[in-house]
Design an enzyme around this catalytic site. Structure first.
Site, PDB file in Angstrom:
ATOM      1  N   HIS A 174       3.681   1.930  13.898  1.00  0.00           N
ATOM      2  CA  HIS A 174       2.267   2.303  14.063  1.00  0.00           C
ATOM      3  C   HIS A 174       2.125   3.460  15.052  1.00  0.00           C
ATOM      4  CE1 HIS A 174      -2.124   0.660  13.760  1.00  0.00           C
ATOM      5  NE2 HIS A 174      -2.098   1.970  13.864  1.00  0.00           N
TER       6      HIS A 174
ATOM      7  N   ARG B   5      -3.826   0.162   7.093  1.00  0.00           N
ATOM      8  CA  ARG B   5      -3.572  -1.104   7.768  1.00  0.00           C
ATOM      9  C   ARG B   5      -2.650  -1.902   6.854  1.00  0.00           C
ATOM     10  NH1 ARG B   5      -4.930   0.969  11.626  1.00  0.00           N
ATOM     11  NH2 ARG B   5      -6.502   0.441  13.169  1.00  0.00           N
TER      12      ARG B   5
ATOM     13  N   GLU C   2       2.296  -6.651  13.067  1.00  0.00           N
ATOM     14  CA  GLU C   2       3.083  -5.613  13.743  1.00  0.00           C
ATOM     15  C   GLU C   2       3.509  -6.163  15.100  1.00  0.00           C
ATOM     16  OE1 GLU C   2       0.590  -2.115  13.969  1.00  0.00           O
ATOM     17  OE2 GLU C   2       0.487  -1.964  11.788  1.00  0.00           O
TER      18      GLU C   2
END
Lengths: 327, 433
Positions: B397, B349, B378
């Protein structure tokens, strides 16, 4: 060699984008008296008698009949890398010149790079990167869905040193490994990587999710992958080329990619290199092209240089040449 | 008697499959499971075995989507990623069986309601996944819920959280009196307030098995791409200015380099398995040390102090989950301990890394490069300094962004949700600390 002069070895140039690496010079100068092409041309009379070897770094200097004729004492040509398709072996042999390459130094990095290309292509890494840094941020991961490498089927065309190292790596990703080769490998080698031999390349092409080319370029492998072979591949398959551009019929590949006959391609090698700037392959989203860098690491290039030095020294002493390329 | 090869939980599959085929009852199966566990000494059985066991016995048919119903399948193919069978011919019959109905619907009963953000669109659940949900649930979008609260509120027994949406806040929890479970798609649950949800008597589940292989693959992909300067290379290859390829343009080696894995859970271990094939020297740092057999299987050396790992590694890969303890785990001090030739890879993360410290470290060449599949936030704001650096790779991601993984995550979430609603053992429940 105490008291003796170091042998004269011809190189293309030093430094810059094409020359022998400056940080290799210290090592090389312990073994050789390096003569650049420029120096040679300025002092041909004296040097042409004395040059006994050529250190060919990335296909330079180019060796043609003219050069061979003017270097009567040339004994060895050491070529960097594993490919020797750029050399006229017959011609060199006719002048009594021995040739060496560096097959083992490049093998690990090239296998690593084959894996890098397969992963980058399958997971759409380059597209993802472009999305992540582009000014437009409205995207969702659904726009970048890739396909699994783990558990997929990899077909290796050419299971030599490099191909086998690819298989070793792919095995850890639980891939099913098929291979096609001039000769079948022995049972222990096959079971160590779980590779299944496909005597007919067609069988490999029809079953693979990834087709990786790791053959050397010879008259037999020229355009090995053409329209027919591409059509045998799955429409969800990816072609990965870490051999030579000419192993693939490039026009057929462009067509196959445009018509979605195969899903994607990842090419470290093309013909020519670089491609003309208006070539269709450069604009395709489903194509990754890299500038022939599969062996481009500091350690490997240094190892190549050491191997070449060794080959030249052995050749000049009349000893068996390590990594000699035989006709 | 079946052969039990080491590693990977395949034994659970073997055990479960063997029991099922023989029609053994629960007690007998559990005994077999315990025997298998003892013999192979693997610790992470519980969830996987229960999941498979229950799946086969009753509830979801992962086979409906993943396994062909009748034919003998290539034995390598796994049910849920992370579980694969050896290529043992005597096991080929394991999956052959007559197809059952996909949906266990009692005549006259309605399917339980599941709340999702939306169908399709930028942030909604992919349409093919909604189709999977519809086999087991009455799917209700947030819009439908809001437009018809009175009718819908009691029907919603579960929420399927896909890519962190819908947001689970107090207001939502208060408006769903029959909510029993939040089934998260994905393994990270740092976006959920576990304590608050627990106070409402609602369970939370995640999908640790479905994510493992694809996330490990992305870790490897990023490490290779960064080391070998793949993205930069692509740019050179297609740039209109390129006239020839320079021969002095070099990357760094992956084979035989040292990989330091911070966080050796499911995913971290799979990274180690892959890195081993590249002859890498593997160090790891974890809350708890893994067992000797597990370490030896991948040749991993335990570093009790993270500092030791940082100082020796050529590649540092972060594979931890985000908790208060791991928040900003990698900061200026840690980056300073790393080699100047080292690469940082983050597949955990974004908040695990102090991003400002990382920008500085990359600008001043304190470390060589970074490759991040995750950032905070993000996406990053378009003027973020990361976007200007040339020694960084960022991906949006995509750790589980494969057709197969996304489907398996949905299936795993479905299995978990159904387990809760049917009062069965829950394969992957997450508890607040």
């Amino acid at each position: 060699m105490e008291g003796q002069e170091l042998p004269y070895v011809l190189i293309d140039s030093i430094g810059g984008k094409h020359g022998v690496y400056e940080d290799h010079l210290e090592f090389l100068k312990k073994h050789f008296q390096l003569i650049t092409m420029k120096e040679y041309l300025e002092n041909k009379k004296f040097l042409s008698e004395n040059i006994r070897a050529v250190y060919m770094w990335y296909h330079k200097p180019v060796i043609n009949e003219g050069l061979l004729q003017s270097l009567p004492n040339l004994k060895v040509v050491a070529s960097s890398g594993v490919g020797i398709d750029h050399l006229d072996l017959k011609l060199l042999s006719s002048y009594g010149v021995k040739v060496s390459n560096t097959p083992f130094a490049v093998s690990t990095d090239t296998a690593d790079f084959g894996m890098a290309l397969m992963l980058a292509s399958s997971r759409r890494l380059v597209e993802g990167y472009q999305m992540a840094v582009s000014p437009n941020t409205e995207y969702s991961p659904a726009d970048c869905l890739g396909a699994e490498v783990s558990g997929a089927t990899l077909g290796i065309v050419g299971m030599g040193t490099i191909g086998y190292k690819v298989a070793e790596r792919a095995k850890a990703f639980e891939m099913k490994i098929l291979y096609h080769n001039r000769n079948q490998r022995n049972k222990e080698e096959e079971s160590a990587v779980g590779a299944i031999y496909c005597k007919k390349i067609d069988d490999l092409l029809q079953q693979s999710d990834f087709v990786l080319l790791s053959v050397s370029l010879t008259p037999q492998t020229h355009k090995l992958i053409g329209k027919r072979e591409l059509e045998l591949m799955k429409p969800t398959a990816t072609l990965i080329n870490i051999s030579r551009g000419l192993v693939v019929d490039q026009d057929a590949l462009v067509e196959a990619l445009q018509n979605k006959v195969i899903k994607a391609a990842a090419l470290d090698v093309t013909h020519p290199e670089p491609l003309p700037r208006d070539h269709p392959l450069l604009n395709m989203k489903n194509v990754i092209i890299t500038p022939h860098m599969a062996s481009a690491t500091k350690k490997t290039r240094r190892l190549m240089m050491e191997n070449m030095t060794e080959s030249i020294e052995a050749g000049l002493r009349g000893l068996p040449i390590p990594n000699e390329v035989l006709l | 008697r079946y052969a039990f090869p080491p590693g990977g939980g395949s034994e659970a599959l073997l055990g479960g499959g063997a029991c099922w085929r023989r029609g053994w009852g629960s007690a007998h199966c559990r005994a077999m499971f315990r025997f298998t566990q003892k013999k192979c000494g693997l610790s992470e059985f519980g969830g996987r075995f229960t999941l498979l066991f229950n799946a086969w016995r009753k509830h979801t048919q992962p086979t409906a989507a993943v396994l062909p119903s009748r034919s003998l399948i290539p034995v390598r193919k796994a049910n849920f990623r992370g579980l694969s069978l050896p290529d043992n011919p005597s096991l080929r019959g394991l999956y052959s069986r007559t197809p059952k109905a996909d949906v266990q619907v009692m005549a006259g009963e309605e399917l339980p309601g599941v709340l999702i953000l939306d169908v399709g669109g930028t942030h909604g659940v992919l349409e093919n996944l909604v189709a999977l949900l519809k086999k087991h649930f009455h799917v209700i979008t947030l819009k439908e819920f809001r437009e018809n609260k009175e009718e819908m509120r009691k029907k919603i027994q579960s929420v399927f959280v896909f890519e962190n949406r819908p947001t689970i806040d107090r207001e939502l929890l208060e408006s769903l009196p029959n909510l029993k479970v939040i089934g998260n798609s994905g393994v990270g649950v740092d976006h959920l307030d576990l304590k608050m949800i627990s106070n409402f008597g609602v369970k939370v589940t995640n999908t640790p098995h479905a994510v493992a292989d694809s996330t490990a693959d992305i870790g490897m992909a990023l490490m290779l791409a960064s080391a070998r300067r793949l993205v930069e290379g692509c740019q050179i290859a297609v740039s209109p200015d390129t006239k020839y390829f320079a021969v002095n343009w070099l990357g760094v080696e992956v084979t035989k380099a040292t990989l330091g894995i911070i966080g050796m859970g499911n995913i971290g271990y799979k990274v180690a398995q892959r890195a081993k094939a590249f002859d890498m020297r593997i160090l790891y740092h974890n809350r708890n040390r893994r067992r000797k057999e597990e370490e030896e299987a991948v040749g991993a050396h335990y570093c009790e102090k993270m500092e030791d790992l940082l100082q020796q590694s050529d590649f540092v890969m972060l594979v931890v989950n985000l908790t208060p303890e791991t928040h900003k785990l990698i900061g200026k001090k840690e980056l300073g301990l790393m080699k100047p030739t080292a690469t940082l890879i983050n597949i955990s993360r974004g908040a695990i890394v102090d991003q400002d410290a990382l920008v500085e470290a990359l600008q001043n060449k304190v470390i060589r490069a970074a490759a991040l599949d995750v950032t905070y936030p993000e996406p990053l704001p378009r003027d973020h300094p990361f976007l200007k650096l040339n020694n960084i790779i960022i991906t949006p991601h995509i750790g589980t962004a494969t057709v197969q993984a996304i489907r398996m995550m949905t299936e795993e979430a479905i299995a978990n949700i159904l387990a809760v609603l049917n009062g069965k053992p829950i394969p992957s429940e997450v508890f607040p600390k």
